[in-house]
Write an enzyme that holds these catalytic residues in place. Structure first.
Site: not given
Ligand code: PLP
Length: 402
Positions: A72-73, A152, A180, A201-202, A238, A326
């Site tokens: 996602g990042t 999230n 999310q 995906g996770h 790849t 923290c």
């Molecule tokens: N954006 C949101 C709203 C998330 O909750 C998360 C993961 O916690 C991410 C982005 C980042 O996703 P990833 O862990 O696949 O980089």
């Protein structure tokens, strides 16, 4: 002892069917999908099937609109950097104060080191975005708006379609971090004004290390990773073949379970929340009660520390997460709760419970049974708690529901 995994917004378990399906692609069909020989097996075909599955989950028409990424990042970073690169004369970005660090940290960098102006739109006590502030920030200087689909920590859902249409009127691109939301909310990109969307995906029972970016056809795009011609030259490297195949199957399963997520999982979440709040005084749920993800419950337990709650929950097999991060020895409440103006004594004691389609009634009941005595035990030790309840009268620490 029972146990309960209530941290699905952090990550989900890889679905056993997903795991079983991808194993041969590590050991038998491990060839590079770009190779001509048979060790690649049908992997190239499987990648395109996976793309079609992701298309179906998002309601996307063209296969060229889905780019597989590593997470996602990466999708979030790519979307923003691409939008800035293709519109060099527009030097402003709009986002919200409650985004994930995948957006906020990039925006901070762009502001400090690249000279962009970033508008951080505030939220109210329920985590709802200020549409007035958003409308005021929009202009023809804005290259991209990036607003999360759902938060999230609290599960609050933003009105992204309305916001995307407003962005369009100013010629700005609209990206949403839907990490999310995907799999929990029905999406149809064909009837949407959103230009780009990130998923991971996770969060939907596929492994870590695979994500995707939707880019609407016709949207100009600049790749972040340059190299080979993978993903039509839009994301070199790849392919993570097992990750992509897993994401495809996970997308099929998420689509199948959409109804379940919004009925059964929602009911379990509501039962959990009501069950805890009925027993614990000086506690309340966070987020927009009307527009909230079906699986997420953020509960503030006033006058105690989230970390202590988590530790005691963990001892009885319950995995959840706190709204606090923290950092360097100091316990600061999360930026999301602070942006919502949750009082410090409540923000510090905030716990996020996040369910999934795998969550059982027995797990929910275990959490309902275990949480109230833990809160009571910690309150007995709290300097803010006396024989008859909270002892603070100072405004800064005044209980919200006193
Ligand atoms: N954006 C949101 C709203 C998330 O909750 C998360 C993961 O916690 C991410 C982005 C980042 O996703 P990833 O862990 O696949 O980089």
């Amino acid at each position: 002892m029972s146990s309960a995994y209530m941290d699905n917004n952090a990550t989900t378990r890889v679905d056993p069917r997903v795991l079983e399906t991808i194993l041969p692609y590590f050991s038998e069909y491990y060839g590079n999908p770009s190779s001509m020989h048979s060790f690649g097996g049908d992997v190239g075909k499987r990648l395109e099937e996976a793309r079609a599955s992701v298309q179906a989950l998002l309601g996307v028409e063209h296969d060229s609109e889905i780019i597989f990424t590593s997470c996602g990042t990466e999708s979030d970073n790519t979307a923003i950097l691409s939008a800035l690169a293709i519109q060099p004369s527009r030097r402003e970005i709009i986002t919200s104060v409650v985004e994930h660090p995948a957006i906020l940290s990039l925006c901070d960098h762009l502001e400090r080191h690249e000279g962009y102006k970033v508008h951080y739109i505030p939220v109210d006590r329920l985590g709802r975005i200020s549409m007035e502030a958003y409308a005021a920030a929009l202009s023809e200087q804005v290259a991209i708006v990036s607003m999360m689909y759902a938060n999230n920590e609290t599960g609050t859902i933003f009105p992204v379609e309305t916001m995307a249409r407003m962005a369009k009127e100013k010629g700005a691109l609209f990206h949403t971090d839907a990490v999310q939301a995907v799999g929990k909310i029905a999406l149809n990109m064909q009837e949407s004004a959103i230009d780009m969307l990130s998923l991971s995906g996770h969060k939907l029972h596929a492994p870590k290390g695979i994500g995707a970016l939707y880019v609407r056809r016709g949207t100009r795009y600049r790749p972040m990773l340059r190299g080979g011609h993978q993903e039509r030259g839009r994301r070199a490297g790849t392919e993570n073949t097992t990750g992509i195949i897993a994401l495809g199957l996970a997308a099929d399963m998420a689509l199948e379970h959409m109804e379940y997520e919004n009925t059964v999982v929602r009911a379990l979440r509501d039962r959990l929340e009501a069950g805890i709040l009925a027993q614990v005084p000086y506690a309340f749920a966070n987020g927009d009660p009307e527009h909230r993800l079906p699986n997420t419950s953020s509960i503030s337990f006033e006058y105690i520390e989230g970390e202590a709650i988590l530790m005691l929950l963990s001892r009885v097999g319950i995995a959840a997460s706190s709204g606090s991060a923290c950092t360097s020895g100091s316990l600061e409440p999360s930026h999301v709760l602070r942006a919502m103006d949750i009082p410090y004594t409540a923000a510090h004691g905030t716990i996020r419970f996040s369910l999934s389609r795998e969550t059982t009634e027995a797990e929910v009941d275990w959490v309902i049974a275990q949480t109230p005595p833990i809160v009571e035990q910690l309150r007995r030790l709290s300097p803010y708690w006396g024989a008859n309840g909270p002892i603070l009268t100072d405004n800064a620490f005044a209980p919200v529901y006193a």
